[in-house]
Design a protein around this motif. Structure first.
Motif, short mmCIF file in Angstrom:
data_model
loop_
_atom_site.label_atom_id
_atom_site.label_comp_id
_atom_site.label_asym_id
_atom_site.label_seq_id
_atom_site.Cartn_x
_atom_site.Cartn_y
_atom_site.Cartn_z
N LEU A 1 3.32 4.27 16.36
CA LEU A 1 3.63 3.45 17.53
C LEU A 1 4.61 4.15 18.46
O LEU A 1 4.38 4.29 19.66
CB LEU A 1 4.20 2.10 17.08
CG LEU A 1 4.92 1.24 18.14
CD1 LEU A 1 3.97 0.86 19.27
CD2 LEU A 1 5.52 0.00 17.49
N HIS A 2 5.71 4.64 17.90
CA HIS A 2 6.80 5.16 18.72
C HIS A 2 6.48 6.51 19.35
O HIS A 2 7.08 6.87 20.38
CB HIS A 2 8.08 5.24 17.88
CG HIS A 2 8.59 3.90 17.47
ND1 HIS A 2 9.51 3.19 18.21
CD2 HIS A 2 8.29 3.12 16.40
CE1 HIS A 2 9.75 2.03 17.61
NE2 HIS A 2 9.03 1.97 16.51
N GLU A 3 5.54 7.25 18.79
CA GLU A 3 5.16 8.55 19.35
C GLU A 3 3.80 8.51 20.03
O GLU A 3 3.27 9.56 20.42
CB GLU A 3 5.19 9.61 18.25
CG GLU A 3 6.56 9.80 17.63
CD GLU A 3 6.58 10.82 16.50
OE1 GLU A 3 5.75 11.75 16.54
OE2 GLU A 3 7.42 10.68 15.58
N ALA A 4 3.23 7.34 20.20
CA ALA A 4 1.93 7.22 20.86
C ALA A 4 2.05 7.56 22.34
O ALA A 4 3.09 7.33 22.97
CB ALA A 4 1.38 5.81 20.68
N THR B 1 0.83 -1.21 0.00
CA THR B 1 0.00 0.00 0.00
C THR B 1 0.87 1.26 0.00
O THR B 1 1.92 1.31 0.66
CB THR B 1 -0.91 0.03 1.24
OG1 THR B 1 -1.71 1.22 1.20
CG2 THR B 1 -0.12 0.00 2.53
N PRO B 2 0.45 2.29 -0.73
CA PRO B 2 1.17 3.56 -0.67
C PRO B 2 0.84 4.37 0.58
O PRO B 2 1.49 5.37 0.87
CB PRO B 2 0.70 4.29 -1.94
CG PRO B 2 -0.66 3.73 -2.21
CD PRO B 2 -0.60 2.29 -1.77
N ALA B 3 -0.18 3.95 1.32
CA ALA B 3 -0.58 4.69 2.52
C ALA B 3 0.44 4.51 3.63
O ALA B 3 0.92 3.40 3.87
CB ALA B 3 -1.95 4.21 3.00
N ALA B 4 0.75 5.60 4.31
CA ALA B 4 1.69 5.55 5.44
C ALA B 4 1.37 6.72 6.35
O ALA B 4 2.08 7.73 6.39
CB ALA B 4 3.13 5.60 4.97
N VAL B 5 0.28 6.59 7.10
CA VAL B 5 -0.14 7.65 8.01
C VAL B 5 0.89 7.81 9.12
O VAL B 5 1.29 6.84 9.77
CB VAL B 5 -1.53 7.34 8.61
CG1 VAL B 5 -1.88 8.30 9.72
CG2 VAL B 5 -2.58 7.36 7.51
N GLU B 6 1.34 9.05 9.35
CA GLU B 6 2.32 9.34 10.38
C GLU B 6 1.64 9.81 11.67
O GLU B 6 0.48 10.23 11.65
CB GLU B 6 3.28 10.43 9.90
CG GLU B 6 4.10 10.06 8.67
CD GLU B 6 5.26 9.13 8.98
OE1 GLU B 6 5.52 8.86 10.18
OE2 GLU B 6 5.92 8.68 8.02
N ALA B 7 2.39 9.77 12.77
CA ALA B 7 1.84 10.21 14.05
C ALA B 7 1.35 11.65 13.97
O ALA B 7 0.31 12.01 14.54
CB ALA B 7 2.88 10.05 15.14
N ALA B 8 2.09 12.50 13.25
CA ALA B 8 1.73 13.91 13.14
C ALA B 8 0.41 14.12 12.38
O ALA B 8 -0.20 15.19 12.49
CB ALA B 8 2.85 14.69 12.46
N ASP B 9 -0.01 13.11 11.62
CA ASP B 9 -1.26 13.22 10.88
C ASP B 9 -2.49 13.00 11.77
O ASP B 9 -3.61 13.37 11.39
CB ASP B 9 -1.30 12.20 9.74
CG ASP B 9 -0.18 12.38 8.74
OD1 ASP B 9 0.17 13.54 8.47
OD2 ASP B 9 0.34 11.37 8.23
#
Length: 333
Positions: free
Chosen positions: A245-248, A218-226
């Motif tokens: 995960l790492h910024e949760a 998948t081209p989707a890659a939602v980041e924590a900042a999103d």
């Protein structure tokens, strides 16, 4: 109703895809069966050892073996999973998964079944339970990333546990998959229609719950900042980046050990994972905290535990036996 097998019958009932396809079970019943399996695990009456994994160096296939025992039903089972062609498109891949059940009271085999339908129901049911327990109060919007097997029932299950959701978004790259998502949602909730979005990251900014079920390409890659404050992100397959995960603010996993086996693509640059704050069976049982505040961004890892396959598979086996379905094979005679 057809007569059942003799009390000492050691033949194996084989239940194929066609046998299981017509068995009726409601989404609410699936959620109840899965929830009971988790609660039994938390109570210590069931066992769910860590899964075994085999993968060649070039990564073209992956195999899993999972053993477990359901202490409520007193059933022992082995699940196997084999996927070939991970370096190819979805249409070129081969996937086989089976579940073999044994009655731990009589010592007799129950059934050998295709586990495809069990998995297609169990996994989105777990995501829906995670959403029920971990979504911020008053959550009204959900985004599902991916339209494959796990994505197609994600929205109906979410509506089963979070009926107040009023905005249902889906991101996918396969027209047939998007059509299947629409069909499944209309089947279970005829008055609801998903909103197809073209930008997963932009849609995530408006979603209270994000469920990532997409395939690895998948081209989707939602980041924590999103993610918006208070958002819950649930990882089933792919579609959200390791930063979620790492910024949760809080991390919940169905199993921390399994996350480290199957979630290696979410590891940090050093190959490590942040600590898991709680495992979901303990959250369900009220022995661990899930969400602590409305503003926390919570990450949940849905790896799928074999005890849930056993519970749901056994329910399907009961329904199949009652209808006289399957082929009895004298494997040990």
């Amino acid at each position: 109703m057809p007569a059942g097998p003799p009390a000492d019958d050691r033949t194996l009932r084989v239940l194929g895809t066609g046998d299981l396809a017509g068995l009726e079970i409601s989404l609410a019943d699936v959620v109840d069966v899965v929830e009971q399996a988790y609660r039994a695990l938390a109570d210590g009456t069931s066992a769910n050892p860590r899964k075994l994994t085999v993968k060649p160096e070039d990564g073209h296939s992956v195999s899993y073996a999972m053993l477990g025992r359901d202490g409520v039903r007193e059933v022992v089972a082995v699940k196997t999973s084999y996927k070939h062609g991970l370096d190819r498109s979805r249409d070129e891949q081969h996937y086989y998964t089976t579940l073999t059940l044994y009655d731990d009271v009589t010592g007799l085999p129950v059934a050998l079944m295709d586990c495809g339908r069990v998995g297609s129901l169990r996994t989105p049911a777990v995501s829906a339970l995670l959403a029920r327990e971990l979504a911020a109060p008053g959550s009204r919007s959900a985004l599902v990333i991916g339209t494959g097997t796990q994505g197609r029932l994600a929205l109906p299950f979410l509506l089963t546990t979070l009926p107040d959701l009023d905005r249902l978004m889906v991101y996918g790259t396969h027209p047939d998959g998007i059509a299947a998502v629409r069909e499944r949602l209309r089947h279970h909730f005829p008055d609801r229609e998903p909103e197809v979005v073209e930008d997963a990251r932009a849609a995530a900014a408006d979603a209270d719950v994000v469920v990532a079920t997409a395939g690895r390409h998948t081209p989707a890659a939602v980041e924590a900042a999103d993610l918006k404050p208070g958002a819950l992100s649930v990882l089933v397959g792919h579609g959200i980046a390791p930063s979620t995960l790492h910024e949760a603010d809080r991390v919940i996993a169905t199993s921390e050990a399994q996350m480290k086996v199957t979630g290696t693509d979410m590891a940090g640059a050093d190959g490590g994972f942040p600590p898991v704050d709680a495992e979901f069976p303990q959250v369900l049982a009220g022995r661990a905290e899930g969400r602590r505040s409305a503003g926390e961004r919570v990450f949940a890892y849905n790896s799928g535990l074999v005890v849930t396959d056993i519970a749901l598979g056994h329910r399907f086996a009961q329904l199949a036996v009652a209808q006289g379905l399957g082929t009895r094979v004298p494997l040990w005679q």
